[in-house]
Write an enzyme that holds these catalytic residues in place. Structure first.
Site, PDB file in Angstrom:
ATOM      1  CB  ILE A  91      -0.960  -0.030   1.213  1.00  0.00           C
ATOM      2  CG1 ILE A  91      -1.822   1.224   1.265  1.00  0.00           C
ATOM      3  CG2 ILE A  91      -0.260  -0.234   2.533  1.00  0.00           C
ATOM      4  CD1 ILE A  91      -2.981   1.121   2.285  1.00  0.00           C
ATOM      5  CB  SER A  92       1.447   3.941  -2.434  1.00  0.00           C
ATOM      6  OG  SER A  92       1.386   3.111  -3.547  1.00  0.00           O
TER       7      SER A  92
END
Lengths: 241, 663
Positions: A91-92
């Site tokens: 998840i960035s």
């Protein structure tokens, strides 16, 4: 006396294990947004953006990141770093999510295509800004997990697909904005075709284990213009336990 | 027979270190192999402490043999056990700058992996201590073992996979243990125990337990998750693991830096991963003369636009064959392709012949499975075009000894030789990945400018052109000054394909930074400064000085003060610009220092203080200093030799093996 000791021990264990703990995610989220805004300000020279727009700020504020993070990693949900979601995917970093969203300049009438659903966090933020978000994920198990989250938390304008992001999604094209969260050796021509004139695309370019460059691409009447925004690294900073 | 255990233990100890380098490059990231050299040294150092502790027992042959039996057994057992634990550690080099946990994981990995070397060196040291009169002979067998041990992995890997080679070599400790039991003790029956373990590990224990678990973040690991991906071949060589994949459901479509103006299809491709990192794509060609649409939409097409000479071309570091095929389609009569990885050459020529219409068996294409630098040093031909492909550096870098990070292709001496091999109007072209802030392409330019100046050429800028697309940069060095026609063609080529001009004789600032826009055309400004003799080395944050054979580190740009500045940067984007191979080097040093403190220095002082030997405590300070300096000198010498031998032996893994053998 022994009973009291046992009781105290059990109580200590429960307190320590966090059973009674109520995490104040909202204050953490606000703190994270402060950090993001400071970083956005410090990056103004690269990005041309001095602060998050009110709409993007509000979209991030109203999208709980902890919903998209594996349970074990929830304590880290509001640290400004990428987190592993399994399958070698992440998840960035919230800063990058905010920046990519801001760069797209999305309005409520826009139809957005996302390549690489991943955790679904980015799509959820986009859904608060756009009319429709179409998101494609190539790994079926990740796509399924994200779909479940969208359904559970009522993200009704997100349409999720399992498939090859390179070829995009012709049935809803052209798109006002395309966001690509997986690095590619080049910008896929089908995606360029599916972008509206005046539309914007953000995409990281560069290989794994390399520093990648975040590119903002605009489709104009006479072709394309791309702008190098800043180096990014789509790598995990805390892995799934 | 008396010295067979010494010979064997010395051999497997060296093999362990070399195999560990290869394993780390497959499951983790190649620069982690710096670790292996440091952790081996730690094992050596710790063995001194253990030997000191055991010294009285070692004077008695019977007790000494018992200790040796245990050490040999432990060597094998720890070899397996520590490796299994190591594979469970959530190591991730990319997290170093951010996560303190990673420091602990690395320290733990470092200590664990040094334990087999500790056993091996204590085992060998026990002979030196216990049999002082046989010192010369022991030394001979120790050295002989090291020699064989440095070669063994290279030979083994030609027949077995890395996992199997590791199991075989590691289990030899059990055999040594059994051998001493049988020949030196009365309890011969006990030999069945280590022999049982040897059989167990080699034949009964499923090899799957030791199967290398590549990091989930390596490109190959990620690609394997795609639907329909199938491994069609996997082969281990002495330097590389090659994995051939097909992906019918999600085609590879690997064309770095493809023009945004390309609207056609990319042919079907087969993918090859080298050590799970570096990717090469092979285009499907049904007919050798079939035109491939994308060729003209990459920067690689530029030399053919500005040169009409079609006699002989040299391609160094061919990827999957597109450069050679492009040259063939362009009408070259002789195409020399240099690829240093023999295993890859065999796969391209044999296994892939059906897929690329026998491209690499074509009579016009001469394949040379040698190191590129070696080839240009020996070549007697003159070339119209010499092209260093994007894969030129990767092929060298993918070796398990990447830690040395030498690149003898991108040095002054190499460019000098290339220049001499060009025909009078020949072109030297180099493809590189774009780096931001600009580093790579401008250092190349600086290398070319220095070369032209040293050749006595007036106005070096007239011979050079530099372009970039979204992902790659492309440098042209023309032996003759570029003509007006050529310059016009380059401008037109860039414009029609949306590529940016970075340097060209007479280029104005307004002409640059048109398609893939940087906030500031820093690469153009740096190129102008370099061509106009303005020293940018002091003012720019990155080191752009031209590398030479004495400093063959093309890829090291980071200045120390820049590294510190970026690490101190409160902004996470600052940390992203850190070249983290540097961090790994510093991390290795830090962990080595801490480990030495805990496992060597503190135990040394403890021994003397426990014995209340104040005189001894004072006396030990001098040897510690003496051996510290000796160690530093030794390592400086060893690392320098590895770098130097890489040039002569063509491959870092051979250089490491040879230098390890020497020392």
């Amino acid at each position: 006396m022994t009973m009291i000791r046992v009781f105290v021990l059990i109580a200590a264990f429960l307190v320590n294990s966090g059973v009674f703990e109520t995490v104040n995610y909202e204050s953490q989220r606000n703190h994270l947004l402060d950090i993001i805004n400071k970083e956005i300000k410090s990056l103004e020279g690269h990005t041309g953006i001095s602060e998050l727009s009110a709409s993007v700020y509000s979209a991030i504020k109203n999208t709980p990141r902890e919903q998209f993070v594996p349970p074990d990693l929830r304590p880290f949900a509001y640290e400004n770093r990428p987190l592993s979601i399994g399958h070698g995917q992440t998840i960035s970093q919230p800063l990058i999510v905010a920046l990519m969203t801001e760069l797209l300049k999305i309005s409520p009438t826009h139809t957005v295509l996302e390549i690489g659903t991943g955790s679904g966090h980015q799509a959820a933020i986009l859904s608060r800004l756009a009319k429709e978000v179409h998101t494609i994920e190539i790994i079926p198990s990740l796509a399924k997990k994200a779909q479940d989250i969208f359904q559970k938390f009522g993200y009704q304008n997100i349409f999720s697909y399992i498939g090859d992001g390179y070829i995009g999604l012709t049935q809803h094209a052209p798109y006002d904005a395309i966001i690509v969260t997986a690095a590619s050796s080049h910008i896929p021509p089908p995606l360029l075709k599916q972008l509206k004139e005046g539309g914007k695309m953000v995409i990281p370019v560069g290989g794994a284990y390399q520093t990648q460059n975040l590119i903002l691409l605009t489709k104009t009447s006479d072709g394309f213009r791309s702008r190098n925004i800043l180096p990014v690294r789509f790598v995990p900073m805390v892995r799934e336990k | 027979m008396n010295h067979l255990p010494i010979f064997l233990m010395s051999a497997i100890s060296l093999s362990y270190q070399i195999l560990l380098m290869k394993i780390l490059s497959i499951i983790q990231w190649a620069p982690l192999v710096t670790f292996v050299i440091a952790l081996s040294m730690l094992g050596y150092g710790m063995s001194g402490i253990v030997l000191y502790h055991l010294k009285l027992k070692l004077y008695m042959e019977e007790k000494a043999n018992r200790i040796r039996i245990i050490l040999a057994f432990l060597y094998s057992w720890l070899g397996f056990f520590c490796f299994l634990v190591f594979q469970k550690l959530p190591l991730n080099p990319a997290e170093i700058a951010w996560s303190k946990d990673q420091f602990l994981y690395f320290a733990l990995a470092f200590t664990l992996l040094s334990l087999p070397t500790l056993c091996a060196r204590t085992f060998i040291g026990s002979y030196y201590l216990g049999r002082k009169t046989e010192g010369a002979r022991i030394y001979f067998y120790d050295l002989l073992g090291s020699g064989v041990g440095s070669l063994a992995p290279i030979l083994f890997l030609n027949y077995f996979k890395v996992e199997r080679s590791f199991i075989i070599l590691c289990s030899i400790g059990f055999i040594i243990s059994a051998f001493i039991l049988l020949t030196k003790t009365a309890r011969k029956r006990l030999a069945s125990l280590p022999l049982f373990f040897c059989v167990l590990t080699n034949f009964i224990w499923p090899a799957g337990h030791l199967e290398l678990k590549a990091s989930a973040f390596k490109p190959l690991s990620q690609m394997k998750q795609f639907p329909g991906v199938e491994v069609i071949k996997e082969k281990d060589g002495d330097s590389t693991r090659i994995t051939v994949l097909k992906s019918p459901e999600v085609p590879f479509r690997f064309v770095p830096g493809l023009s945004l103006n390309f609207g056609d299809n990319i042919p079907e491709q087969i993918g090859i991963y080298l050590n799970g990192d570096h990717f090469i794509a092979i285009d499907k060609i049904s007919d050798l003369w079939q035109k491939v649409a994308y060729y003209d939409f990459t920067l690689n097409a530029l030399p053919y636009e500005i040169s009409q000479q079609r006699e002989r071309i040299l391609i160094i570091g061919e990827g999957g064959g597109s450069s050679a095929h492009h040259a063939l389609l362009q009408g070259f009569k002789n195409i020399d392709v240099v690829l240093s990885n023999l295993m890859l050459v065999e796969i391209l020529q044999n296994d892939m012949a059906y897929y690329n219409a026998g491209l690499f068996n074509n009579e016009k294409i001469n394949f040379h499975a040698v190191d590129g630098r070696n080839f240009i040093n020996r070549s007697k031909f003159n070339y119209d075009i010499i092209h260093f492909t994007l894969w030129q550096s990767q092929i060298g870098q993918m070796s398990s000894a990447y830690a040395v990070e030498t690149d003898y292709m991108l040095t002054h001496e190499s460019f000098n030789r290339v220049f001499d091999l060009l025909t009078p109007h020949g072109l030297f072209t180099i493809s590189r990945w774009v780096s931001f802030p600009p580093k790579d392409s401008v250092r190349l330019l600086s290398l070319c400018v220095e070369l032209l100046k040293k050749k006595g050429i007036q106005g070096p800028g007239k011979h050079l052109a530099l372009l970039r697309d979204i992902q790659t940069s492309f440098l042209i060095l023309s032996k003759a000054p570029l003509t007006h026609q050529q310059i016009r063609t380059i401008r037109e080529f860039a414009k029609t394909r949306a590529f940016d001009l970075v340097y060209l004789p007479g280029l104005a600032k307004e002409e640059t930074n048109q398609f893939h826009v940087y906030h500031e055309p820093l690469d153009f400004l740096l190129a102008q400064a370099i061509v106009n003799n303005i020293n940018v080395t002091k003012t720019y944050k990155y080191d752009l000085s031209p590398p030479s054979d004495d400093r063959p580190f093309f890829s090291q740009f980071m200045k120390m003060n820049t590294l510190i500045e970026l690490l101190r940067s409160p902004s996470s984007s600052g940390k992203m610009m850190v070249e983290w191979s540097h961090l790994l080097e510093w991390l290795t040093l830090l962990i080595s220092l801490i480990a030495s403190l805990f496992f060597i220095l503190i135990p040394s002082f403890w021994y003397f203080s426990r014995a209340n030997d104040k005189q001894g405590l004072k006396l030990i300070s001098f040897p510690i200093l003496y051996f510290s300096f000796l160690g530093i000198g030794f390592m400086l010498f060893e690392i320098t030799l590895i770098k130097k031998f890489t040039l002569f032996l063509e491959h870092p893994i051979y250089a490491v093996s040879m230098v390890y053998d020497f020392f």
